[in-house]
Design a protein around this motif. Structure first.
Motif, PDB file in Angstrom:
ATOM      1  N   ASN A 261      -5.840  10.122  -7.210  1.00  0.00           N
ATOM      2  CA  ASN A 261      -5.791  10.518  -6.027  1.00  0.00           C
ATOM      3  C   ASN A 261      -6.878  10.123  -5.102  1.00  0.00           C
ATOM      4  O   ASN A 261      -7.145  10.724  -3.881  1.00  0.00           O
ATOM      5  CB  ASN A 261      -5.179  11.783  -5.668  1.00  0.00           C
ATOM      6  N   THR A 262      -7.558   9.564  -5.621  1.00  0.00           N
ATOM      7  CA  THR A 262      -9.064   9.217  -5.064  1.00  0.00           C
ATOM      8  C   THR A 262      -9.407   7.768  -4.651  1.00  0.00           C
ATOM      9  O   THR A 262     -10.478   7.350  -3.969  1.00  0.00           O
ATOM     10  CB  THR A 262     -10.141   9.787  -5.827  1.00  0.00           C
ATOM     11  N   GLY A 263      -8.146   7.031  -4.593  1.00  0.00           N
ATOM     12  CA  GLY A 263      -8.229   5.528  -4.285  1.00  0.00           C
ATOM     13  C   GLY A 263      -7.300   5.162  -3.268  1.00  0.00           C
ATOM     14  O   GLY A 263      -6.510   6.142  -2.767  1.00  0.00           O
ATOM     15  N   LYS A 264      -7.283   3.718  -3.561  1.00  0.00           N
ATOM     16  CA  LYS A 264      -6.185   3.216  -2.271  1.00  0.00           C
ATOM     17  C   LYS A 264      -5.693   2.083  -3.178  1.00  0.00           C
ATOM     18  O   LYS A 264      -6.332   1.300  -3.854  1.00  0.00           O
ATOM     19  CB  LYS A 264      -7.183   2.719  -1.056  1.00  0.00           C
ATOM     20  N   MET A 265      -4.287   1.808  -2.526  1.00  0.00           N
ATOM     21  CA  MET A 265      -3.655   0.694  -2.984  1.00  0.00           C
ATOM     22  C   MET A 265      -3.052  -0.273  -2.141  1.00  0.00           C
ATOM     23  O   MET A 265      -2.666   0.016  -0.952  1.00  0.00           O
ATOM     24  CB  MET A 265      -2.532   0.916  -4.061  1.00  0.00           C
ATOM     25  N   ILE A 266      -3.251  -1.615  -2.590  1.00  0.00           N
ATOM     26  CA  ILE A 266      -2.770  -2.571  -1.298  1.00  0.00           C
ATOM     27  C   ILE A 266      -1.830  -3.431  -1.811  1.00  0.00           C
ATOM     28  O   ILE A 266      -1.803  -4.027  -3.045  1.00  0.00           O
ATOM     29  CB  ILE A 266      -4.007  -3.465  -1.002  1.00  0.00           C
ATOM     30  N   ASN A 267      -0.581  -3.541  -1.171  1.00  0.00           N
ATOM     31  CA  ASN A 267       0.521  -4.240  -1.514  1.00  0.00           C
ATOM     32  C   ASN A 267       0.083  -5.637  -0.661  1.00  0.00           C
ATOM     33  O   ASN A 267       0.354  -6.102   0.342  1.00  0.00           O
ATOM     34  CB  ASN A 267       1.812  -3.702  -0.790  1.00  0.00           C
ATOM     35  N   PHE A 268      -0.048  -6.648  -1.791  1.00  0.00           N
ATOM     36  CA  PHE A 268      -0.385  -7.975  -1.359  1.00  0.00           C
ATOM     37  C   PHE A 268       0.675  -8.990  -1.335  1.00  0.00           C
ATOM     38  O   PHE A 268       0.660  -9.995  -0.597  1.00  0.00           O
ATOM     39  CB  PHE A 268      -1.143  -8.897  -2.516  1.00  0.00           C
ATOM     40  N   GLN A 269       2.123  -8.278  -1.499  1.00  0.00           N
ATOM     41  CA  GLN A 269       3.173  -8.957  -1.267  1.00  0.00           C
ATOM     42  C   GLN A 269       3.323 -10.275  -1.830  1.00  0.00           C
ATOM     43  O   GLN A 269       3.712 -11.293  -1.192  1.00  0.00           O
ATOM     44  CB  GLN A 269       3.603  -8.896   0.209  1.00  0.00           C
TER      45      GLN A 269
END
Length: 206
Positions: free
Chosen positions: A175-183
């Motif tokens: 819960n301390t990070g970020k996720m990026i959807n690169f598609q």
């Protein structure tokens, strides 16, 4: 901020039956593909983690040319046979000596990681460095490549056996990070078996 990569290339290729890093796709070895894109990125340095005694004959000649040869270095990990966690620790030790603010975990068997993807992780962290990690999003799960800030280094140092970057996130810091959807459907394509490699050749080979 200084960001370095830990390029994990110490696997045994057990399921492939031969060194998959040396297999070629369009004239480039699979083990060289993501590394080449890392060299062309904003990374400050890449630590290539191998087993002890690795001759690096799976790398293309490109990597030994100036100035690219100054941007990476080999780290022979004596405990690599004990699992990925030990390889990460070997790389992390060098990252700390390099005074890195963040590391990106890259896999040698993930050939479709692009320079743009690596730069996006770096740019995102420079804008939002309060995140402990920034990862690629695969169906709402964090996957390599993953950037870890230096606040995660103590946790990464505790990895054991085959525990990898995803284990750290899932068990400790989800819960301390970020996720990026690169598609990009190819991003998570890894080459583990002869069948994987054959499909790759049929789809992208010359």
């Amino acid at each position: 901020m200084k960001t370095v990569a830990i390029y994990l290339a110490a696997g045994t290729s057990r399921r492939m039956g031969t060194d998959k890093r040396s297999l070629f796709l369009n004239g480039v070895s699979l083990g060289s593909m993501a590394l080449k894109n890392a060299l062309l990125s904003q990374l400050d340095h890449i630590f290539v983690i191998t087993r002890k005694g690795d001759s690096l004959n799976w790398l293309s000649a490109f990597f030994f040319l100036y100035p690219m040869s100054n941007k990476w270095s080999q780290v022979e990990c004596e405990q690599a046979s004990k699992g990925q966690g030990h390889s990460i620790q070997c790389g992390l030790k060098r990252a700390v000596e390099h005074e890195a603010d963040a590391v990106i975990i890259l896999l040698a068997d993930q050939p479709f990681v692009t320079t743009d993807i690596i730069n996006t992780l770096i740019d995102s962290y420079q804008r939002e460095h309060h995140y402990s990690f920034i990862a690629a999003d695969n169906q709402h799960l964090p996957m390599p490549p993953i950037l870890f800030s230096n606040q995660c280094f103590p946790v990464l140092h505790q990895l054991k056996g085959d525990q990898g970057a995803r284990y750290v996130i899932r068990e400790r810091i989800l819960n301390t990070g970020k996720m990026i959807n690169f598609q990009d459907p190819l991003l998570f394509y890894d080459v583990d078996t002869v069948e994987d490699y054959t499909l790759l050749l049929n789809k992208f080979g010359e």
